[in-house]
Scaffold this active site. Structure first.
Site, mmCIF file in Angstrom:
data_model
loop_
_atom_site.group_PDB
_atom_site.id
_atom_site.type_symbol
_atom_site.label_atom_id
_atom_site.label_comp_id
_atom_site.label_asym_id
_atom_site.label_seq_id
_atom_site.Cartn_x
_atom_site.Cartn_y
_atom_site.Cartn_z
ATOM 1 C CG ASP A 1 1.041 11.596 -2.009
ATOM 2 O OD1 ASP A 1 0.240 10.666 -1.821
ATOM 3 O OD2 ASP A 1 1.583 11.816 -3.118
ATOM 4 C CD GLU B 1 4.559 1.201 -3.802
ATOM 5 O OE1 GLU B 1 4.539 2.429 -3.568
ATOM 6 O OE2 GLU B 1 4.865 0.347 -2.945
#
Length: 247
Positions: A128, A8
């Site tokens: 999500d 990330e």
């Protein structure tokens, strides 16, 4: 099962986020490009890359992400706030193996379906979940969609897979997270990629026994050296032991 070692990127650096809190990143002092190369050297078939600045609508990491994609030596599954056809086409042209799409699915589902047909097996849907609803805008906004209705709405699209993240549990509660993910895996025909469930090699072993989970993202545990990538890859590749069929 495919292991996706994960990076990330925030402001050009490798980070980990807890429950999506961008204002509280855990910074890792590693070179993103060299770390991506190390995944291929260890035998990984794929890696996952998330541009966190891209989730916020910023393109400050574009050059670095392109370098990672071109240098990794393995296909890269790439997420970063893609909202338009041109953005998706641009990154596929730059070499991204797959593009992960989240918010677009809630706001322009027909565009997502068209992209999936145009780029079959290269579009991945991000699911999500927080408090029973789909989150958008980099986990910052709650939609009105339940996870179950959302995943089944795209069963007719030729997606490469579905990444499921239980933001409620995140890394802190693996059992609850695995329950949510396995429940959704039973309701979609698409292969499911679990996120946020692996802290150790035993977690990978558990995932192998869940029907329709085809892979898992592993980021923080690798960077913290809680797991060894070579060992995890070997575990994922081994044939699972038979399980009794109870009536």
């Amino acid at each position: 099962m495919i292991i996706y070692p994960t990076l990330e990127i925030l402001d050009g650096k490798c980070v980990s986020l807890t429950r999506g809190r961008i204002d509280e990143p855990l910074l890792w002092h590693v070179d993103p490009v060299e770390r991506a190369k190390s995944f291929a050297a260890a035998g990984a078939e794929w890696m996952h890359l998330t541009d966190i600045n891209g989730l916020k609508g910023e393109d400050t990491n574009a050059a670095l992400c392109e370098e990672i994609i071109r240098s990794a030596g393995i296909p890269v599954q790439f997420g970063g706030g893609f909202r338009t056809h041109d953005q998706v086409a641009n990154w596929i042209d730059k070499g991204a193996g797959r593009i992960v799409i989240g918010t677009m699915g809630t706001r322009e589902p027909d565009l997502l379906r068209r992209l999936a047909k145009l780029y079959p097996d290269q579009i991945v849907l991000a699911v999500d979940i927080f408090e029973g609803y789909i989150m958008t805008d980099g986990w910052r906004s709650r939609s009105s969609f339940t996870p179950e209705s959302y995943v089944t709405a795209f069963d007719d699209a030729p997606l490469a897979g579905v990444i499921v993240t239980d933001i409620d549990a995140d890394i802190a509660d693996r059992d609850a997270s695995l329950g949510v993910i396995s429940g959704l895996a039973a309701q979609t025909r698409h292969p499911v990629i679990a996120r946020g469930t692996v802290r150790g090699i035993d977690d990978v072993a558990r995932l192998k026994y869940v029907k329709n989970i085809s892979g898992t993202l592993i980021g923080r545990a690798l960077l913290a050296r809680d797991v060894d990538l070579g060992e995890v890859l070997a575990m994922a590749a081994a044939a699972p032991e038979p399980v009794a069929d109870f009536q």
